[in-house]
Design an enzyme around this catalytic site. Structure first.
Site, short mmCIF file in Angstrom:
data_model
loop_
_atom_site.label_atom_id
_atom_site.label_comp_id
_atom_site.label_asym_id
_atom_site.label_seq_id
_atom_site.Cartn_x
_atom_site.Cartn_y
_atom_site.Cartn_z
CB SER A 74 -8.22 -0.21 5.77
OG SER A 74 -9.05 0.93 5.82
CB SER B 251 -8.13 2.86 2.95
OG SER B 251 -7.23 2.37 3.94
CE LYS C 62 -3.93 1.60 2.85
NZ LYS C 62 -4.85 1.16 3.93
#
Lengths: 465, 69
Positions: free
Chosen positions: A181, A157, A81
């Protein structure tokens, strides 16, 4: 253009590289080719570090040629990420503002630990701005797209982390989970995800969101790959004040022990309301496969979610206060407006939420004297359409963005370890089951998820792109 | 004091006035086109806080993030 063949699991790659059946360079080059062919369709990667990756792969091959031992993840490509520091890249954390930062001078601790096990980083992944997101949408980089249905959300996310794993671009990705997330994109994209105990994996070298709740963890297409990555990343770290001083506690050795002898219960109350029927039926399917008949009420879970909501808004706003003051136009409006509102929260609300957290923790820990593992849905529905603003749960029209985390938020609130296991109730899109254990018992959550995978109930097929 | 309303007050005008005052005090600019969204987010948070504040806790319960030296 036909895509290169689907890659193997991390375990298979490491075995092939260690035995000399493949070279790390071949594996990494194939992953890079697959990213080039397929990423334009799913928008999972925001940077591809090809030159670095090939150089690292060559180092792994050279070690083998010299007869030196190889780590547990030899030649395994992975991606992170884009809130993880990667040397030479600005850590954008899904934002426009942060990409103006100086390039990171050093990799995040978990990147270094995976590479110490001879895995190979190949790039960074799309995410919701500053991780304040459950959708996987991003106004600056465009939405990540669900590889199993390109018009659908990945969940966020860690949306790029879910998409890249589901599309088989890499066998392991890393994400972060503050309120859900990792678990939300795992469920919506149909992959396995591990959110470890709060403090288990160091957060050093990652861009924060809510210090009280921020966790990091892996996503993968098999539970064994989750355990491999998790074991390689554990251990104390002086650079994260909440990192546990506990020694490594390897999960891999007990992974195949099955669920027999474990006391497993299904969460009722909050976790049996506010969702579409399918999200509960996959939990029942998992319970049936595990022979779990007990039901358990996690007390005050809805209030726990409310408290997590208040703390998140307040800590997130404090972190970004200068940016929302000086550069409000450079934010995603959906993030900015919540941060501005969060900056105004009276402090007693936040302190009471943290005091409630102490009370709730004691209640939930007491439950683990009766059970070892609790099952609950991961999301209230399958992947919504990209851009969808509302959905109907139990007859109520609710905003999608905050409510995708309705079942994950009360669990991360007190840092319990969870594996999100993907279950496919029919020919359509997947849903997720949260396999929740007591603090520091990631081994049990992984064991039960592995049992579900072995029984064929949970699975993470590569998306047909 | 028994006739005081339950906190937090979710009256629209009161919330909007609070948001505007808090923005001024903190030096936060709220463009007119964001104003309703900010107020609505604050109301949502106030609703969540109301649930938390309505829960009775013993005086001795420590906040969760206790600092350890």
């Amino acid at each position: 253009v036909s895509a290169p063949p689907s890659p193997s699991t991390a375990g298979e790659i490491a075995a092939a590289v260690a035995s000399g059946r493949s070279t790390a360079r071949e594996v990494v080059a194939a992953a890079l080719a697959r990213v080039e062919a397929l990423n334009p369709r799913i928008n999972a990667f925001t940077d591809v570090t090809a030159a670095r990756a090939l150089a690292k792969a060559d180092e792994v091959d050279a070690r083998r040629a010299r007869g030196q031992a190889l780590g547990s993840l030899a030649g395994v490509p992975f991606a992170v990420k884009n809130l993880f520091d990667v040397e030479g890249l600005p850590t954008r954390a899904g934002s426009r503002i942060n990409r103006e930062r100086a390039p990171a001078s050093r990799d995040a601790a978990l990147v270094r630990r995976l590479e110490a096990a001879h895995a190979v980083l190949i790039g960074t992944l799309n995410m919701g701005e500053y991780a304040y997101d459950f959708t996987g949408e991003n106004i600056h980089d465009g939405p990540s797209r669900n590889p199993h249905a390109l018009d659908r959300m990945t969940g966020g996310s860690s949306g790029g982390s879910g998409a890249a794993a589901a599309a088989g671009l890499v066998p392991i990705t890393l994400g972060s989970d503050t309120n859900g997330s990792i678990r939300v994109p795992s469920a919506l994209c149909g992959v396995f995800g591990l959110k470890p105990t709060f403090g288990r994996l160091t957060r050093a070298g990652t861009f924060p969101f809510v210090g009280s709740f921020d966790h990091l963890g892996p996503l993968a297409r098999s539970v064994a790959d989750l355990a491999l990555a998790y074991d390689a990343m554990q251990g104390p770290c002086p650079d994260d004040p909440v990192a546990t001083p506990r020694a490594r506690d390897a999960a891999m050795p007990s992974l195949g022990e099955g669920a027999r002898g474990l006391r497993i219960a299904v969460a009722i109350g909050h976790f049996a309301r506010n969702g579409e029927p399918d999200c509960f039926s996959v939990v029942e399917q998992a319970a049936e496969a595990l022979g779990a008949r007990e039901r358990i009420e996690i007390p005050e879970a809805a209030r726990a979610r409310a408290a997590a909501y208040v703390i998140t808004a307040s800590e997130g706003a404090a972190l970004h206060l200068d940016r929302i003051r000086t550069r409000p136009h450079d934010f995603d409006p959906a993030v900015r407006d919540r941060l501005i509102a969060g900056a105004m929260i009276p402090s007693p609300w936040v302190t009471q939420a943290q005091r409630f957290r102490r009370w709730y923790r004691e209640q939930v820990l007491a439950l683990f004297e009766r059970v070892d593992v609790i099952l609950a849905p991961a999301t209230p529905c399958r992947a919504p359409a990209i851009g969808q603003q509302t959905f109907v749960l139990d007859g109520q029209t609710l905003p999608v963005r905050p409510n995708l985390g309705i079942f994950t938020q009360p669990i991360s609130f007190i840092g319990l370890p969870v594996v999100a296991a993907p279950v496919w109730p029919d020919e359509g899109l997947p849903l997720g089951v949260q396999v929740i254990a007591a603090p520091w018992r990631e081994d049990l959550a992984l064991r039960v998820a592995h049992a579900l995978e072995s029984a064929g109930v949970a699975r993470a097929p590569v998306a047909a792109l | 004091v028994t006739d005081l309303p339950l906190a937090p007050v979710l009256d629209d005008a009161a919330v909007a006035a609070f948001v505007d005052a808090a923005a001024r005090v903190q030096g936060l600019a709220i463009a007119p086109e964001w104003h309703d969204a900010v107020v609505s987010h604050f109301k949502a948070t106030a609703g969540a806080a109301g649930l938390v504040l309505a829960f009775e806790l013993a005086d001795e319960v420590d906040a969760a993030p206790v600092f350890s030296a």
